[in-house]
Design a protein around this motif. Structure first.
Motif, PDB file in Angstrom:
ATOM      1  N   SER A  16       0.361  -1.579   0.019  1.00 25.72           N
ATOM      2  CA  SER A  16      -0.030  -0.074  -0.234  1.00 25.72           C
ATOM      3  C   SER A  16       0.695   1.357  -0.073  1.00 25.72           C
ATOM      4  O   SER A  16       0.499   2.212  -0.786  1.00 25.72           O
ATOM      5  CB  SER A  16      -1.000  -0.153   1.113  1.00 25.72           C
ATOM      6  OG  SER A  16      -0.125   0.407   2.358  1.00 25.72           O
ATOM      7  N   LYS A  17       1.867   1.095   0.593  1.00 25.00           N
ATOM      8  CA  LYS A  17       3.072   2.307   0.529  1.00 25.00           C
ATOM      9  C   LYS A  17       3.620   2.580  -0.733  1.00 25.00           C
ATOM     10  O   LYS A  17       3.784   1.664  -1.533  1.00 25.00           O
ATOM     11  CB  LYS A  17       4.022   2.302   1.930  1.00 25.00           C
ATOM     12  CG  LYS A  17       4.372   0.873   1.680  1.00 25.00           C
ATOM     13  CD  LYS A  17       5.224   1.176   3.013  1.00 25.00           C
ATOM     14  CE  LYS A  17       6.623   0.344   3.451  1.00 25.00           C
ATOM     15  NZ  LYS A  17       7.137   0.238   4.259  1.00 25.00           N
ATOM     16  N   LYS A  18       4.377   3.055  -1.619  1.00 25.30           N
ATOM     17  CA  LYS A  18       5.224   3.451  -2.178  1.00 25.30           C
ATOM     18  C   LYS A  18       6.679   2.971  -2.032  1.00 25.30           C
ATOM     19  O   LYS A  18       7.298   2.867  -1.209  1.00 25.30           O
ATOM     20  CB  LYS A  18       5.491   4.934  -2.880  1.00 25.30           C
ATOM     21  CG  LYS A  18       6.112   5.287  -3.761  1.00 25.30           C
ATOM     22  CD  LYS A  18       5.189   6.750  -4.573  1.00 25.30           C
ATOM     23  CE  LYS A  18       6.205   6.403  -5.466  1.00 25.30           C
ATOM     24  NZ  LYS A  18       5.956   6.332  -7.071  1.00 25.30           N
ATOM     25  N   THR A  19       6.821   2.069  -3.257  1.00 22.31           N
ATOM     26  CA  THR A  19       8.364   1.637  -3.027  1.00 22.31           C
ATOM     27  C   THR A  19       8.958   1.927  -3.920  1.00 22.31           C
ATOM     28  O   THR A  19       8.409   1.932  -5.486  1.00 22.31           O
ATOM     29  CB  THR A  19       7.820   0.114  -3.947  1.00 22.31           C
ATOM     30  OG1 THR A  19       7.260  -0.317  -4.442  1.00 22.31           O
ATOM     31  CG2 THR A  19       7.348  -0.564  -2.003  1.00 22.31           C
ATOM     32  N   LYS A  20      10.274   2.188  -3.950  1.00 23.66           N
ATOM     33  CA  LYS A  20      11.058   2.344  -4.256  1.00 23.66           C
ATOM     34  C   LYS A  20      11.968   1.748  -5.937  1.00 23.66           C
ATOM     35  O   LYS A  20      11.816   2.315  -6.561  1.00 23.66           O
ATOM     36  CB  LYS A  20      12.408   3.929  -4.175  1.00 23.66           C
ATOM     37  CG  LYS A  20      11.626   4.266  -3.315  1.00 23.66           C
ATOM     38  CD  LYS A  20      13.079   5.158  -2.669  1.00 23.66           C
ATOM     39  CE  LYS A  20      11.860   6.058  -1.672  1.00 23.66           C
ATOM     40  NZ  LYS A  20      13.570   7.159  -0.774  1.00 23.66           N
ATOM     41  N   SER A  21      12.135   0.430  -5.275  1.00 22.63           N
ATOM     42  CA  SER A  21      12.564  -0.984  -5.940  1.00 22.63           C
ATOM     43  C   SER A  21      11.939  -1.153  -6.727  1.00 22.63           C
ATOM     44  O   SER A  21      11.161  -1.394  -6.677  1.00 22.63           O
ATOM     45  CB  SER A  21      13.098  -2.101  -4.748  1.00 22.63           C
ATOM     46  OG  SER A  21      14.092  -2.889  -5.810  1.00 22.63           O
ATOM     47  N   GLY A  28       4.743  -9.380  -3.913  1.00 26.93           N
ATOM     48  CA  GLY A  28       3.560  -8.031  -3.331  1.00 26.93           C
ATOM     49  C   GLY A  28       3.153  -9.235  -1.462  1.00 26.93           C
ATOM     50  O   GLY A  28       3.747  -9.857  -0.810  1.00 26.93           O
ATOM     51  N   PHE A  29       2.012  -8.981  -1.569  1.00 25.52           N
ATOM     52  CA  PHE A  29       1.294  -9.086  -0.160  1.00 25.52           C
ATOM     53  C   PHE A  29      -0.281  -9.675  -0.677  1.00 25.52           C
ATOM     54  O   PHE A  29      -0.448  -9.603  -1.160  1.00 25.52           O
ATOM     55  CB  PHE A  29       1.130  -8.503   0.570  1.00 25.52           C
ATOM     56  CG  PHE A  29       2.888  -7.305   1.100  1.00 25.52           C
ATOM     57  CD1 PHE A  29       3.087  -8.288   1.962  1.00 25.52           C
ATOM     58  CD2 PHE A  29       2.746  -6.292   0.469  1.00 25.52           C
ATOM     59  CE1 PHE A  29       4.003  -7.434   2.590  1.00 25.52           C
ATOM     60  CE2 PHE A  29       3.998  -5.624   0.741  1.00 25.52           C
ATOM     61  CZ  PHE A  29       5.292  -7.276   2.000  1.00 25.52           C
ATOM     62  N   ASP A  40       2.588  -7.919   6.455  1.00 21.93           N
ATOM     63  CA  ASP A  40       3.890  -7.893   7.756  1.00 21.93           C
ATOM     64  C   ASP A  40       5.176  -8.773   7.032  1.00 21.93           C
ATOM     65  O   ASP A  40       5.865  -9.233   8.370  1.00 21.93           O
ATOM     66  CB  ASP A  40       2.974  -9.374   7.913  1.00 21.93           C
ATOM     67  CG  ASP A  40       2.987 -10.204   6.833  1.00 21.93           C
ATOM     68  OD1 ASP A  40       3.613 -10.277   6.080  1.00 21.93           O
ATOM     69  OD2 ASP A  40       3.265 -11.403   7.056  1.00 21.93           O
ATOM     70  N   CYS A  41       5.859  -7.783   6.443  1.00 22.43           N
ATOM     71  CA  CYS A  41       7.475  -8.124   6.383  1.00 22.43           C
ATOM     72  C   CYS A  41       7.763  -9.346   5.958  1.00 22.43           C
ATOM     73  O   CYS A  41       8.708  -9.852   5.862  1.00 22.43           O
ATOM     74  CB  CYS A  41       7.838  -8.123   7.223  1.00 22.43           C
ATOM     75  SG  CYS A  41       8.106  -6.399   8.398  1.00 22.43           S
TER      76      CYS A  41
END
Length: 85
Positions: A16-21, A28-29, A40-41
């Motif tokens: 849900s948050k913006k990822t850079k890589s 994904g989740f 959950d990491c």
């Protein structure tokens, strides 16, 4: 490509948050019963559906998973990542 689970790769959603890589294109989740992302990491590989540790959004383990288990995907991802360094 093997899938380990009842769902398909479409069941795996981007964080849900913006990822850079760009490696996140391969991970994904899963969603819970209410349809909310379970961040959950432990993102899930879209190819083999194995959970991989990514505590603190650290992508080293994600890259290692691609390198060790999906070398063709790793070779596609590696040039993209080097271009952004």
């Amino acid at each position: 490509m093997a899938e380990g689970g009842d769902g398909s790769a479409q069941d795996i959603q981007q964080p849900s948050k913006k990822t850079k890589s760009e490696v996140w294109a391969y991970f994904g989740f899963l969603k819970n019963a209410e349809g909310q992302l379970i961040e959950d990491c432990y993102p899930v590989c879209r190819t083999c559906r194995k959970q991989v540790s990514a505590k603190g959004s650290n992508t080293s383990n994600l890259m290692a998973h691609l390198r060790d288990h999906h070398p063709r995907l790793y070779s596609q991802c590696k040039p993209i990542l080097k271009a952004h360094e």
